[in-house]
Design an enzyme around this catalytic site. Structure first.
Site, mmCIF file in Angstrom:
data_model
loop_
_atom_site.group_PDB
_atom_site.id
_atom_site.type_symbol
_atom_site.label_atom_id
_atom_site.label_comp_id
_atom_site.label_asym_id
_atom_site.label_seq_id
_atom_site.Cartn_x
_atom_site.Cartn_y
_atom_site.Cartn_z
ATOM 1 N N HIS A 107 0.861 -1.176 0.000
ATOM 2 C CA HIS A 107 0.000 0.000 0.000
ATOM 3 C C HIS A 107 0.902 1.231 0.000
ATOM 4 O O HIS A 107 1.176 1.820 1.036
ATOM 5 C CB HIS A 107 -0.949 -0.005 1.204
ATOM 6 C CG HIS A 107 -2.250 -0.667 0.890
ATOM 7 N ND1 HIS A 107 -3.166 -0.118 0.025
ATOM 8 C CD2 HIS A 107 -2.752 -1.857 1.281
ATOM 9 C CE1 HIS A 107 -4.205 -0.932 -0.090
ATOM 10 N NE2 HIS A 107 -3.978 -1.993 0.646
ATOM 11 N N ASP A 112 -4.947 2.043 1.917
ATOM 12 C CA ASP A 112 -5.255 1.383 3.193
ATOM 13 C C ASP A 112 -5.840 2.400 4.183
ATOM 14 O O ASP A 112 -6.835 2.132 4.867
ATOM 15 C CB ASP A 112 -4.000 0.703 3.778
ATOM 16 C CG ASP A 112 -2.777 1.630 3.805
ATOM 17 O OD1 ASP A 112 -2.805 2.709 3.165
ATOM 18 O OD2 ASP A 112 -1.784 1.278 4.470
ATOM 19 N N TYR A 307 -8.516 7.836 -17.712
ATOM 20 C CA TYR A 307 -9.387 8.499 -16.737
ATOM 21 C C TYR A 307 -9.673 9.924 -17.218
ATOM 22 O O TYR A 307 -8.761 10.614 -17.675
ATOM 23 C CB TYR A 307 -8.701 8.573 -15.362
ATOM 24 C CG TYR A 307 -8.451 7.236 -14.707
ATOM 25 C CD1 TYR A 307 -9.165 6.091 -15.072
ATOM 26 C CD2 TYR A 307 -7.512 7.120 -13.689
ATOM 27 C CE1 TYR A 307 -8.931 4.879 -14.456
ATOM 28 C CE2 TYR A 307 -7.277 5.903 -13.063
ATOM 29 C CZ TYR A 307 -7.981 4.777 -13.445
ATOM 30 O OH TYR A 307 -7.743 3.589 -12.831
ATOM 31 N N GLU A 380 -0.132 8.532 10.874
ATOM 32 C CA GLU A 380 -1.426 8.016 11.349
ATOM 33 C C GLU A 380 -2.130 8.985 12.302
ATOM 34 O O GLU A 380 -3.349 8.928 12.453
ATOM 35 C CB GLU A 380 -1.229 6.661 12.039
ATOM 36 C CG GLU A 380 -0.831 5.548 11.066
ATOM 37 C CD GLU A 380 -0.475 4.251 11.779
ATOM 38 O OE1 GLU A 380 0.016 4.317 12.921
ATOM 39 O OE2 GLU A 380 -0.696 3.171 11.189
#
Ligand SMILES: [Zn+2]
Ligand SMILES: [Zn+2]
Length: 400
Positions: A107, A112, A307, A380
């Site tokens: 990841h 994630d 895209y 985090e």
């Protein structure tokens, strides 16, 4: 001037209630990364977690896609919140306790964390479901990193934006181009449309000493490269961000043979659908006509599944900027144009909304590596802001 009356910080306590769990989910998915179209275990974690919040779940939507539906009190509008869930073929070089156990898969783009933040938002929103007038649809999409077909289109084709009809879609991406404490975005075009281009020129080969008896595809090709580069400088407004590059040219086998054919490939990056189709037409006409002028023939193809431009609805984005600027600890900054492409564009083209970036680059913690690096990692401690941003947007637009 638009005023946002809602207290955007009031759900932070609920986010913090789930914060440890959010980080635990992020680490679990980080340890078990899955490549595009193969997000089976990740999808299972998502479906189980959503069900534990008493949210209706649909699995296997357009592949491994998962949809959660939280019904509002009147259900007159439906707000879509989107997260992608695939990993990359990268060998992780971080020495962390949650290092990838799937060798060669990582990841490295933060998907994630995207999943974990959206699940945290689902927890808080489900807890406060009585405060929601409109519905919230949680859209977990596969295969964002695929770059071509992608996971959004199969989900849309499988009805992801209907029953109930989704009015607006919002999403966020972790981006280490921006420091912790920032959310970056811009109204209008935000990310490029990355088209890839192939040109085949058919001539007539022969002896290198006798070009008059050949149709030299290398000569024709060299004229074409010059002319194609002239498109950007002579036919496109200088203020438009556009790149045209021919990046590969293949022809010939030996110093004394004029070959039959030449093939070249390149990339065209644009931010505007009109300019994009204008360039396609100009490239087509230029290549065809130059080839004809020299007696050669040409085939031109643009891979047609790039895209689209990621486009943020200006009015909605103005409201999102106001809203997110109210979050304590967050500064909203201008993202400028980004040259990457994003599959979220397919959702935004159907249900206008906003896509924004959460900065998690933290020099002090050594979290300095960019997305797609084998040393990429996120701070985090800042995921709570991503979760809160989802909640604020959902609460505001579902009650508008
Ligand atoms: Zn990526
Ligand atoms: Zn990504």
């Amino acid at each position: 001037m638009l005023s946002i009356s809602m207290d955007v910080n009031k759900y932070m306590a609920d986010v913090m209630e789930y914060n440890n769990k959010m980080i635990e989910i992020r680490r679990k998915i980080h340890e078990n990364p899955e490549l595009s179209y193969n997000e089976f275990q990740t999808a299972k974690i998502i479906a189980e977690t959503l069900r534990s919040f008493n949210i209706n779940v649909k699995e296997n939507v357009g592949g491994t896609g998962v949809i959660g539906l939280l019904k509002g009190t009147d259900g007159k509008t439906t707000i879509g919140l989107r997260a992608d869930m695939d990993a990359l073929p990268v060998l992780e070089e971080n020495n962390v306790e949650y290092k990838s156990k799937n060798n060669g898969v990582m990841h490295a783009c933060g998907h994630d964390a995207h999943v974990a933040m959206l699940l945290c938002a689902a927890y808080v929103l489900s807890k406060h479901r009585n405060e929601l007038k409109g519905n919230i649809k949680f859209l977990f999409q596969p295969a964002e990193e695929d770059g071509g077909e992608g996971g959004a289109l199969p989900m849309i084709e499988a009805g992801a934006l209907e029953n109930p009809h989704v009015d607006h879609v919002f999403g966020l991406h972790i981006l280490n181009d921006f420091p912790i404490g920032t959310i970056a975005l811009k109204p209008g075009p935000e990310m490029a449309c990355p088209d890839s281009l192939k040109i085949m020129i058919h001539g007539k080969g022969g002896h290198g000493s006798d070009p008059a008896n050949t149709i030299d595809p290398i000569f024709v090709g060299s004229q074409i490269i010059n002319a194609v580069y002239g498109i950007r400088s002579r036919y496109i407004d200088q203020k438009e961000p556009v790149t045209i590059s021919i990046c590969s040219v293949h022809s010939g086998t030996k110093d004394n043979i004029i070959p039959d054919d030449l093939i070249m490939g390149g990339t065209v990056r644009t931010f505007n659908e009109n300019i994009r189709s204008k360039i396609k037409k100009l490239v087509n006409d230029t290549v065809k006509n130059i080839s004809i002028a020299y007696g050669a023939s040409a085939e031109i193809s643009f891979k047609d599944n790039a895209y689209p431009v990621t486009y943020n609805d200006p009015e909605i984005t103005e409201e999102v900027v106001k809203l997110l600027s109210g979050i304590n600890g967050i500064k909203v900054v201008d993202s400028g144009l980004l040259l990457g492409g994003e599959d979220v564009s397919r959702f935004l083209n159907k249900a206008p909304g906003t896509y924004y970036f959460l900065g998690t680059k933290n020099d002090a913690k050594g979290l300095i590596y960019s997305n797609h690096s084998s040393k990429f990692d996120v701070d985090e401690d800042y995921l709570k802001f991503g979760a809160l941003s989802h909640i604020d947007i959902a609460m505001y637009f579902a009650n508008k």
